[in-house]
Design an enzyme around this catalytic site. Structure first.
Site, PDB file in Angstrom:
ATOM      1  N   HIS A  53       0.846  -1.205   0.000  1.00  0.00           N
ATOM      2  CA  HIS A  53       0.000   0.000   0.000  1.00  0.00           C
ATOM      3  C   HIS A  53       0.873   1.243   0.000  1.00  0.00           C
ATOM      4  CE1 HIS A  53       0.778  -0.528   4.288  1.00  0.00           C
ATOM      5  NE2 HIS A  53       0.207   0.625   4.583  1.00  0.00           N
ATOM      6  N   HIS A  55       1.371   3.920   2.001  1.00  0.00           N
ATOM      7  CA  HIS A  55       1.892   4.672   3.155  1.00  0.00           C
ATOM      8  C   HIS A  55       3.423   4.782   3.111  1.00  0.00           C
ATOM      9  CE1 HIS A  55      -1.978   4.015   5.721  1.00  0.00           C
ATOM     10  NE2 HIS A  55      -2.045   5.092   4.960  1.00  0.00           N
ATOM     11  N   ASP A  57       5.767   4.669   5.249  1.00  0.00           N
ATOM     12  CA  ASP A  57       6.619   3.699   5.946  1.00  0.00           C
ATOM     13  C   ASP A  57       6.729   2.371   5.182  1.00  0.00           C
ATOM     14  OD1 ASP A  57       3.867   3.431   6.695  1.00  0.00           O
ATOM     15  OD2 ASP A  57       4.426   2.140   8.369  1.00  0.00           O
ATOM     16  N   HIS A  58       6.034   2.274   4.039  1.00  0.00           N
ATOM     17  CA  HIS A  58       6.111   1.059   3.210  1.00  0.00           C
ATOM     18  C   HIS A  58       6.699   1.322   1.821  1.00  0.00           C
ATOM     19  CE1 HIS A  58       3.603  -1.347   6.046  1.00  0.00           C
ATOM     20  NE2 HIS A  58       3.312  -0.123   6.432  1.00  0.00           N
ATOM     21  N   HIS A 111      -7.618  -0.684   5.319  1.00  0.00           N
ATOM     22  CA  HIS A 111      -6.573   0.185   5.877  1.00  0.00           C
ATOM     23  C   HIS A 111      -6.331   1.334   4.888  1.00  0.00           C
ATOM     24  CE1 HIS A 111      -2.908   1.224   8.081  1.00  0.00           C
ATOM     25  NE2 HIS A 111      -2.224   1.160   6.957  1.00  0.00           N
ATOM     26  N   ASP A 130      -0.293  -3.960   6.197  1.00  0.00           N
ATOM     27  CA  ASP A 130      -0.954  -3.419   7.387  1.00  0.00           C
ATOM     28  C   ASP A 130      -2.411  -3.868   7.479  1.00  0.00           C
ATOM     29  OD1 ASP A 130       1.394  -2.188   7.989  1.00  0.00           O
ATOM     30  OD2 ASP A 130       0.674  -0.125   7.739  1.00  0.00           O
ATOM     31  N   HIS A 168       4.504  -4.727  10.513  1.00  0.00           N
ATOM     32  CA  HIS A 168       4.988  -4.085  11.747  1.00  0.00           C
ATOM     33  C   HIS A 168       5.215  -5.079  12.884  1.00  0.00           C
ATOM     34  CE1 HIS A 168       4.296   0.231  10.751  1.00  0.00           C
ATOM     35  NE2 HIS A 168       3.403  -0.274   9.907  1.00  0.00           N
TER      36      HIS A 168
HETATM   37 FE    FE Z   1       2.526   0.789   8.182  1.00  0.00          FE
HETATM   38 ZN    ZN Z   2      -0.015   1.591   6.582  1.00  0.00          ZN
END
Ligand code: FE
Ligand code: ZN
Length: 252
Positions: A53, A55, A57-58, A111, A130, A168
């Site tokens: 996805h 985001h 942090d990915h 999400h 996530d 995570h």
């Molecule tokens: Fe994340």
């Molecule tokens: Zn995420």
């Protein structure tokens, strides 16, 4: 298939996948350039970047890695405007190959609106981003509770011995939540010892198996009478139970 776990940022995991026969190297959700590149450097190449996805942090290291290694970026078709450097747009149930490894795209919105999971059927490995965490699930940011519930149900239907690699290291706090609302579940006590042991020696609690998750992850257990009773939702639907749990977890 060899999978290397790469801790990124404060609690993210990226995963390096090596396919030996054709020496194909791929990475799932590279959140941080430095941490990922340190591992990729051993192989001197990176063929594919797979994103679950959009985001940051990915996808945070997409562009730098693509630039350095000339990699192809694969991500959700629905989020093609939000995945940096995307080359190949993935749709539900589509199959793709990275070297000799084949995966199926599982569309799991909730999400984010375009979230996908990667399921390697032959190897029985799923990268769930996530959506499904060990003992938990992601927050519902862009979809409805019903979408998220249905997405988790799709993952729940994979073979029980599927290994789950999630985005995570949230397992400990997820465990604490499960222990409150699923207090009579004996599997949780076994899981608690295992988690503690791993964390004490700085090891990831990942991967788990789908079988373990179904026995311990409260978000996959919305049909269990004891949990419904604890929530005072004996006569409610699974989606109602799921929604209640997600709300409680948001403020836990
Ligand atoms: Fe994340
Ligand atoms: Zn995420």
């Amino acid at each position: 298939m060899i999978i290397e776990i790469i801790p990124c940022l404060s609690d993210n995991y990226s995963y390096l996948i090596k396919e030996k026969e054709t020496n194909t190297i791929s990475i799932v959700d590279p959140g941080e350039f430095k941490a990922c590149d340190k591992v990729i450097n051993k192989y001197k190449k990176l063929d594919f970047i797979l994103n679950t996805h959009h985001h940051a942090d990915h996808v945070g290291a997409n562009l730098e890695l693509k630039k350095k290694y000339n990699s192809k970026v694969l991500g959700p078709d629905l989020d093609k405007d939000r995945i940096p450097g995307i080359d190949i747009f993935l749709k539900e149930k589509e199959r793709q190959k990275i070297g000799n490894l084949e995966f199926e795209v599982i569309f799991v919105p909730g999400h984010t609106r375009g979230h996908i999971a990667f399921f390697f059927k032959k190897e029985k490995v799923a990268f769930t981003g996530d959506v499904l965490f060990s003992l938990g699930c992601g927050r519902v940011f862009e979809g409805t509770y019903e979408e998220m519930f249905n997405s988790l149900s799709k993952i729940k239907n994979l073979p029980l011995d599927t290994r789950i690699y999630c985005g995570h290291e949230y397992t400990k706090s997820n465990l604490n939540f499960c222990l409150v609302y699923d207090a009579k579940n004996n599997y949780l006590n076994e899981k608690k010892i295992d988690i503690q042991k791993k964390l004490n020696t700085n090891q990831p609690t990942i991967p788990s198996t789908l079988d373990e998750e179904i026995k311990t992850n409260i978000f996959l257990r919305c049909d269990v009478p004891e949990i419904k009773h604890t929530l005072g939702l004996q006569d409610s639907s699974e989606i109602e139970v799921f929604s209640k749990l997600r709300d409680l977890k948001d403020s836990f």
